[in-house]
Every structure is written in C-alpha cells, then in structure tokens.
Motif scaffolding. Structure first.
Motif, PDB file in Angstrom:
ATOM      1  N   ARG A 172      33.653  37.779  45.309  1.00 20.70           N
ATOM      2  CA  ARG A 172      34.474  38.160  46.465  1.00 20.70           C
ATOM      3  C   ARG A 172      35.458  37.038  46.818  1.00 20.70           C
ATOM      4  O   ARG A 172      36.657  37.263  46.955  1.00 20.70           O
ATOM      5  CB  ARG A 172      33.582  38.481  47.674  1.00 20.70           C
ATOM      6  CG  ARG A 172      34.374  38.907  48.897  1.00 20.70           C
ATOM      7  CD  ARG A 172      33.488  39.100  50.117  1.00 20.70           C
ATOM      8  NE  ARG A 172      32.803  40.391  50.116  1.00 20.70           N
ATOM      9  CZ  ARG A 172      31.484  40.547  50.040  1.00 20.70           C
ATOM     10  NH1 ARG A 172      30.695  39.485  49.969  1.00 20.70           N
ATOM     11  NH2 ARG A 172      30.946  41.745  50.059  1.00 20.70           N
TER      12      ARG A 172
ATOM     13  N   TYR B  60      22.723  38.349  44.981  1.00 19.22           N
ATOM     14  CA  TYR B  60      23.966  38.630  45.708  1.00 19.22           C
ATOM     15  C   TYR B  60      24.901  37.417  45.783  1.00 19.22           C
ATOM     16  O   TYR B  60      26.041  37.550  46.202  1.00 19.22           O
ATOM     17  CB  TYR B  60      23.659  39.163  47.111  1.00 19.22           C
ATOM     18  CG  TYR B  60      23.331  40.637  47.131  1.00 19.22           C
ATOM     19  CD1 TYR B  60      22.109  41.094  46.649  1.00 19.22           C
ATOM     20  CD2 TYR B  60      24.236  41.579  47.604  1.00 19.22           C
ATOM     21  CE1 TYR B  60      21.795  42.448  46.647  1.00 19.22           C
ATOM     22  CE2 TYR B  60      23.930  42.937  47.611  1.00 19.22           C
ATOM     23  CZ  TYR B  60      22.712  43.361  47.136  1.00 19.22           C
ATOM     24  OH  TYR B  60      22.413  44.704  47.137  1.00 19.22           O
TER      25      TYR B  60
ATOM     26  N   ASP C 138      36.461  44.000  48.792  1.00 12.63           N
ATOM     27  CA  ASP C 138      35.704  45.119  49.365  1.00 12.63           C
ATOM     28  C   ASP C 138      36.484  46.433  49.304  1.00 12.63           C
ATOM     29  O   ASP C 138      35.901  47.488  49.044  1.00 12.63           O
ATOM     30  CB  ASP C 138      35.308  44.805  50.820  1.00 12.63           C
ATOM     31  CG  ASP C 138      34.216  43.735  50.878  1.00 12.63           C
ATOM     32  OD1 ASP C 138      33.474  43.585  49.893  1.00 12.63           O
ATOM     33  OD2 ASP C 138      34.109  43.059  51.923  1.00 12.63           O
TER      34      ASP C 138
ATOM     35  N   ARG D  51      23.026  58.052  50.061  1.00 14.16           N
ATOM     36  CA  ARG D  51      22.634  57.640  51.405  1.00 14.16           C
ATOM     37  C   ARG D  51      21.942  58.769  52.153  1.00 14.16           C
ATOM     38  O   ARG D  51      22.114  59.910  51.862  1.00 14.16           O
ATOM     39  CB  ARG D  51      23.867  57.171  52.180  1.00 14.16           C
ATOM     40  CG  ARG D  51      24.323  55.835  51.606  1.00 14.16           C
ATOM     41  CD  ARG D  51      25.454  55.221  52.416  1.00 14.16           C
ATOM     42  NE  ARG D  51      26.138  54.255  51.584  1.00 14.16           N
ATOM     43  CZ  ARG D  51      27.327  54.455  51.017  1.00 14.16           C
ATOM     44  NH1 ARG D  51      27.972  55.583  51.201  1.00 14.16           N
ATOM     45  NH2 ARG D  51      27.879  53.529  50.271  1.00 14.16           N
TER      46      ARG D  51
ATOM     47  N   ASN E 236      27.917  38.237  43.887  1.00  9.01           N
ATOM     48  CA  ASN E 236      28.930  39.023  44.608  1.00  9.01           C
ATOM     49  C   ASN E 236      29.777  38.119  45.497  1.00  9.01           C
ATOM     50  O   ASN E 236      30.988  38.303  45.614  1.00  9.01           O
ATOM     51  CB  ASN E 236      28.271  40.062  45.523  1.00  9.01           C
ATOM     52  CG  ASN E 236      27.516  41.121  44.761  1.00  9.01           C
ATOM     53  OD1 ASN E 236      27.515  41.115  43.536  1.00  9.01           O
ATOM     54  ND2 ASN E 236      26.869  42.012  45.473  1.00  9.01           N
ATOM     55  N   GLU E 237      29.109  37.163  46.160  1.00  4.09           N
ATOM     56  CA  GLU E 237      29.836  36.274  47.077  1.00  4.09           C
ATOM     57  C   GLU E 237      30.852  35.432  46.320  1.00  4.09           C
ATOM     58  O   GLU E 237      31.985  35.251  46.767  1.00  4.09           O
ATOM     59  CB  GLU E 237      28.865  35.365  47.845  1.00  4.09           C
ATOM     60  CG  GLU E 237      27.877  36.105  48.746  1.00  4.09           C
ATOM     61  CD  GLU E 237      28.557  36.999  49.788  1.00  4.09           C
ATOM     62  OE1 GLU E 237      29.661  36.665  50.236  1.00  4.09           O
ATOM     63  OE2 GLU E 237      27.978  38.047  50.122  1.00  4.09           O
TER      64      GLU E 237
ATOM     65  N   LYS F 249      35.257  49.748  47.252  1.00  4.30           N
ATOM     66  CA  LYS F 249      35.175  51.054  47.911  1.00  4.30           C
ATOM     67  C   LYS F 249      36.013  52.086  47.147  1.00  4.30           C
ATOM     68  O   LYS F 249      35.560  53.205  46.886  1.00  4.30           O
ATOM     69  CB  LYS F 249      35.685  50.909  49.354  1.00  4.30           C
ATOM     70  CG  LYS F 249      35.691  52.175  50.147  1.00  4.30           C
ATOM     71  CD  LYS F 249      34.326  52.430  50.766  1.00  4.30           C
ATOM     72  CE  LYS F 249      34.248  53.815  51.383  1.00  4.30           C
ATOM     73  NZ  LYS F 249      32.976  54.482  51.129  1.00  4.30           N
TER      74      LYS F 249
ATOM     75  N   ALA G 251      29.586  46.145  48.976  1.00  3.00           N
ATOM     76  CA  ALA G 251      28.399  45.272  48.988  1.00  3.00           C
ATOM     77  C   ALA G 251      28.339  44.509  50.300  1.00  3.00           C
ATOM     78  O   ALA G 251      29.372  44.035  50.789  1.00  3.00           O
ATOM     79  CB  ALA G 251      28.456  44.297  47.821  1.00  3.00           C
ATOM     80  N   PRO G 252      27.149  44.375  50.893  1.00  2.00           N
ATOM     81  CA  PRO G 252      27.047  43.589  52.130  1.00  2.00           C
ATOM     82  C   PRO G 252      27.397  42.127  51.862  1.00  2.00           C
ATOM     83  O   PRO G 252      27.196  41.640  50.750  1.00  2.00           O
ATOM     84  CB  PRO G 252      25.565  43.719  52.503  1.00  2.00           C
ATOM     85  CG  PRO G 252      24.863  44.074  51.240  1.00  2.00           C
ATOM     86  CD  PRO G 252      25.855  44.839  50.403  1.00  2.00           C
ATOM     87  N   SER G 253      27.946  41.455  52.881  1.00  2.00           N
ATOM     88  CA  SER G 253      28.211  40.015  52.762  1.00  2.00           C
ATOM     89  C   SER G 253      26.978  39.274  53.257  1.00  2.00           C
ATOM     90  O   SER G 253      26.529  39.519  54.371  1.00  2.00           O
ATOM     91  CB  SER G 253      29.383  39.608  53.658  1.00  2.00           C
ATOM     92  OG  SER G 253      30.572  40.080  53.109  1.00  2.00           O
ATOM     93  N   LEU G 254      26.442  38.399  52.429  1.00  2.00           N
ATOM     94  CA  LEU G 254      25.282  37.617  52.865  1.00  2.00           C
ATOM     95  C   LEU G 254      25.734  36.211  53.223  1.00  2.00           C
ATOM     96  O   LEU G 254      26.548  35.619  52.517  1.00  2.00           O
ATOM     97  CB  LEU G 254      24.226  37.566  51.758  1.00  2.00           C
ATOM     98  CG  LEU G 254      23.560  38.901  51.409  1.00  2.00           C
ATOM     99  CD1 LEU G 254      22.457  38.700  50.383  1.00  2.00           C
ATOM    100  CD2 LEU G 254      22.982  39.566  52.643  1.00  2.00           C
TER     101      LEU G 254
ATOM    102  N   LEU H  61      23.898  45.777  44.043  1.00  2.00           N
ATOM    103  CA  LEU H  61      23.973  46.801  45.085  1.00  2.00           C
ATOM    104  C   LEU H  61      23.535  48.148  44.507  1.00  2.00           C
ATOM    105  O   LEU H  61      22.805  48.904  45.145  1.00  2.00           O
ATOM    106  CB  LEU H  61      25.399  46.901  45.647  1.00  2.00           C
ATOM    107  CG  LEU H  61      25.581  47.978  46.716  1.00  2.00           C
ATOM    108  CD1 LEU H  61      24.790  47.639  47.969  1.00  2.00           C
ATOM    109  CD2 LEU H  61      27.057  48.180  47.058  1.00  2.00           C
TER     110      LEU H  61
END
Ligand SMILES: [Zn+2]
Length: 423
Positions: free
Chosen positions: A339, A332, A118, A423, A335-336, A122, A129-132, A385
C-alpha cells in the motif's frame, strides 16, 4: 486471416440470433478480456474457449478507448437485465457485472489512470484490505523476540534458525510429489473431480512468484515451482494444496465441469488475472490447506511423512509450525508495504526494508516480493484477505465440522460467487 474473420463473424451472428442476453454478454466479455490481453501480457491467466476467438483478438490490437466503450456497453446491457429467480443464474449476472466493471478499471489503468492502492483493490478485486497499525506487527515481533533472543536483527536470527528446515534441492521433486499425492487423496475423499483431471510440475527460475498454476483447460494444469530461493518444508503442503488440491487446479477444473461443460457458460473459459475471480481463487487456495489438514493433522502428517522424506528431523515438526503460526500473523505486513509503496509514500528499497522488519522476510525474499508488487500491484490482498474472507464465509456456514467445511468449500469453488457475495 480472412477465414478466421469469417468464422468469428458467423459465430457472432449465431450468438446474436439464438442465445439469451446473458450468453451474448458472456461471449462479448470473453472477447473483451482477450482483447485487453493484447495490451497486458499478465491479464489473461487462462483461456480454453474457441481458439478462433483468441486468434481474432491477436489479429488486431484494438485501441484501449474502444475497449472501454465495449465494456461500458456490456455494463449498460447487464444493468437492464432483470435478476433471475434461480440462485446460480443470479450469481452469474452479478459475476458478469463485477468482472466487466473490473475489466473496465484495468482498461483505464492501462490507459494511464492511477488509483490509490485501496481504490485499485476495490475496482479490480471487489474488496479492500483493512489497514493494520504498526503496533499490531510490533506485538507479534515482540513474541518472536522472546522465541529468538540474541544479538543482531530478528530477521537474521529467525533466518538462521529456519535454515535447518530447507528442503535439499535434490529432494524437492520427491517431497513435492508426495505432498501433492497426499493433498489429492484428501480432496478426492470429499470432492468429485472429473476423471480426466491431471497436471504437470515444472521447476523454473527468475520469477517474482514462488509457485504458479497455469490452467490449460480439459481439466489439465501446468504447475510451476520457482527455485530461485531456498524452499522451506512448509512450502510442500502449501504449494501442493494451493496450486493443486483443493486449490487452483481443482477450482479451475470444477468451474470448467459445472459451469462451462454442464451449463455452457462461456465466460468461465477465460480467467482475467486482475479481477474479482482472483480473490476467490487465491482465498480458496490458501484456506484449502486448513480444509485438507484440519487441526493438528498437518503437523502429524509432516512429522510422519514429509520431514523424513526431506531428510529433516521429524522431532522438530511441531516446533517449526509453532513458529510459523506466529509468523503468519505478520501476513498483512505485506499489504502495508505494498500500500505504502504503490501509493508512492516509500520507494522500493524502503518497501524491502519494511518487509524485512515487519514481515520477517530475509533481504533476497523481500526484494523478490517488491518485484511482485511492481508486476501484480494490489493483487497481494487476494492471498491474505482472500483467505480470511473465505474462512469466515465457510466457517460461518459449517462451523467446526470438517465434513461440512468440505461441502461448503466444494460449492464455493463450483459457483460464480464473488468477494462481495462472501459477506
Ligand atoms: Zn495462487
């Protein structure tokens, strides 16, 4: 070599004497990115600025510590710059600040610094990206279980069903060209592209990606399609829109037209892959599919044109896309996996197993994806994302109005807007 150096020095002097701070920083930024590219072969995705600048970068591999110092100096200069009144100029200042900060992070990474997934996202892409939770994927998988009941693993059942939607190799080029023509036609109805724009398509193997757009400058692109693995029918529109129209080819061509040619903003002659620009590039390329084919238009077009062109049963087009829209909810999961893998919580085999289970990727594709993680790391967030951020931004401004979506899309891909600016 001497002549090259003299030219570079003269160019530097002219810039120092005649142009504003932003233009000077822009030039230094381009040279910095080219110099970082000497340490990282994937870093410079496109460059069409003065050839002398590239030659100068190639003639000497500047140590990473010196490049870090140059980035810090640029940041200090930009921080002193008062915010301009004009919106586009303000976006330009923000853009340069973020791109330089990202280059600085990449330089530290090349020097051995390891960031968490993360923090890296950034620092490089201006977004996290949000963590699901696993329960999100389990829920989608339960729906797919109902759709594909039977023995064995779900990924095998899904893969078996999906086999009837592979584009036969000998039809690939024709199907792909048909899809590109359709995406181009739809794009030209709403966006004005430079008259000289064109691209070439090539088929390649042995890559960790499935498609790639190499922008060459002068409104030209080379689009490469990887044929290592079966190419399913949805890839035709995906690739044609994503790599071509209104995706990467259009994005690069419009930046070149509006920012480089019309305004002389040299920073856009270089495209550092590991930078915030990539989230906008991948996000618009993915969201562009829904802009070009709103609502049910895609299925209607595929049924009428692409399924027959690929020799597939047109009556099954709706069925195919119903399942795909469910599978997309697993996006996603990639992404997980990345990560956990890049944070060293799981190894390569476990990452591939995670992708098989939660992203429904057959083993060979899951392994290709892990190779992508190795090469491009947290870049993976830019696709899903990026798409979601671009969708929210454009739909927030244009609502469901298809024409307005095109307008907002056109503005976004012609301006230096950054992920944090969405945003
Ligand atoms: Zn892409």
């Amino acid at each position: 070599m001497k002549i090259v150096t003299i030219v570079a020095v003269l160019l530097g002097t002219a810039a120092a004497l005649g142009q504003g701070t932003m233009d000077r920083v822009a030039e230094e930024y381009v040279k910095l990115v080219l110099a970082v590219g000497q340490h990282d072969t994937d870093y410079v995705d496109a460059y069409y600025g003065p050839p002398e600048w590239r030659k100068a970068a190639e003639s000497a591999k500047v140590p990473l510590a010196d490049l870090g110092k140059r980035a810090a100096d640029l940041t200090a200069t930009l921080d002193k710059e008062p915010p301009p009144g004009d919106e586009l100029a303000r976006l330009r200042l923000q853009y340069l600040k973020r791109q330089v900060a990202s280059a600085s992070a990449r330089i530290r990474m090349l020097g051995g610094e390891r960031l968490s997934f993360d923090d890296e996202a950034k620092a490089l892409y201006d977004a996290v990206a949000p963590s699901l939770p696993e329960s999100h994927f389990v829920e989608v998988l339960a729906q797919l279980e109902k759709r594909f009941p039977g023995e064995g693993s779900l990924v095998d059942r899904y893969d078996t069903w999906r086999r009837s939607f592979v584009i036969p190799k000998e039809k690939l080029d024709q199907v792909f060209k048909t899809a590109i023509a359709a995406c181009r036609e739809r794009t030209l109805q709403h966006l004005t592209l430079p008259a000289e724009e064109s691209f070439t398509v090539e088929y390649v193997t042995g890559k960790s990606w499935s498609g790639y757009n190499w922008y060459q400058g002068g409104y030209r692109s080379l689009i490469q399609v990887n044929t290592d693995l079966p190419v399913y029918i949805d890839r035709a529109i995906d690739l044609a829109c994503h790599e071509g129209y209104p995706g990467h080819h259009v994005y690069n061509a419009l930046l070149e037209k509006h920012l480089v040619k019309d305004r002389g903003w040299k920073e856009f002659t270089v495209y550092p892959l590991f930078s915030p620009q990539s989230l906008i590039a991948e996000g618009t390329a993915n969201y562009g599919i829904a802009v070009a084919f709103p609502g049910g238009e895609r299925v209607a077009y595929e049924r009428k044109v692409l399924f027959p062109a690929a020799g597939l049963d047109p009556a099954r087009a709706a069925e195919y896309y119903e399942v795909q829209s469910l599978v997309e909810k697993l996006a996603y999961a990639g992404n997980e996996a990345a990560r956990r893998y890049l944070n060293k919580e799981i190894d390569a085999a476990q990452a591939a197993a995670w992708l098989e289970k939660y992203a429904l990727m057959p083993r060979a594709r899951a392994e290709q994806r892990v190779r992508f993680f190795d090469q491009y790391r947290s870049y993976v967030i830019n696709y899903n994302l990026g798409k979601d951020m671009v969708a929210k931004y454009i739909e927030g401004k244009a609502g469901k109005d298809a024409k307005k979506r095109w307008q907002e899309f056109g503005q976004l891909v012609s301006s230096p807007r950054l992920p944090s600016g969405l945003r």
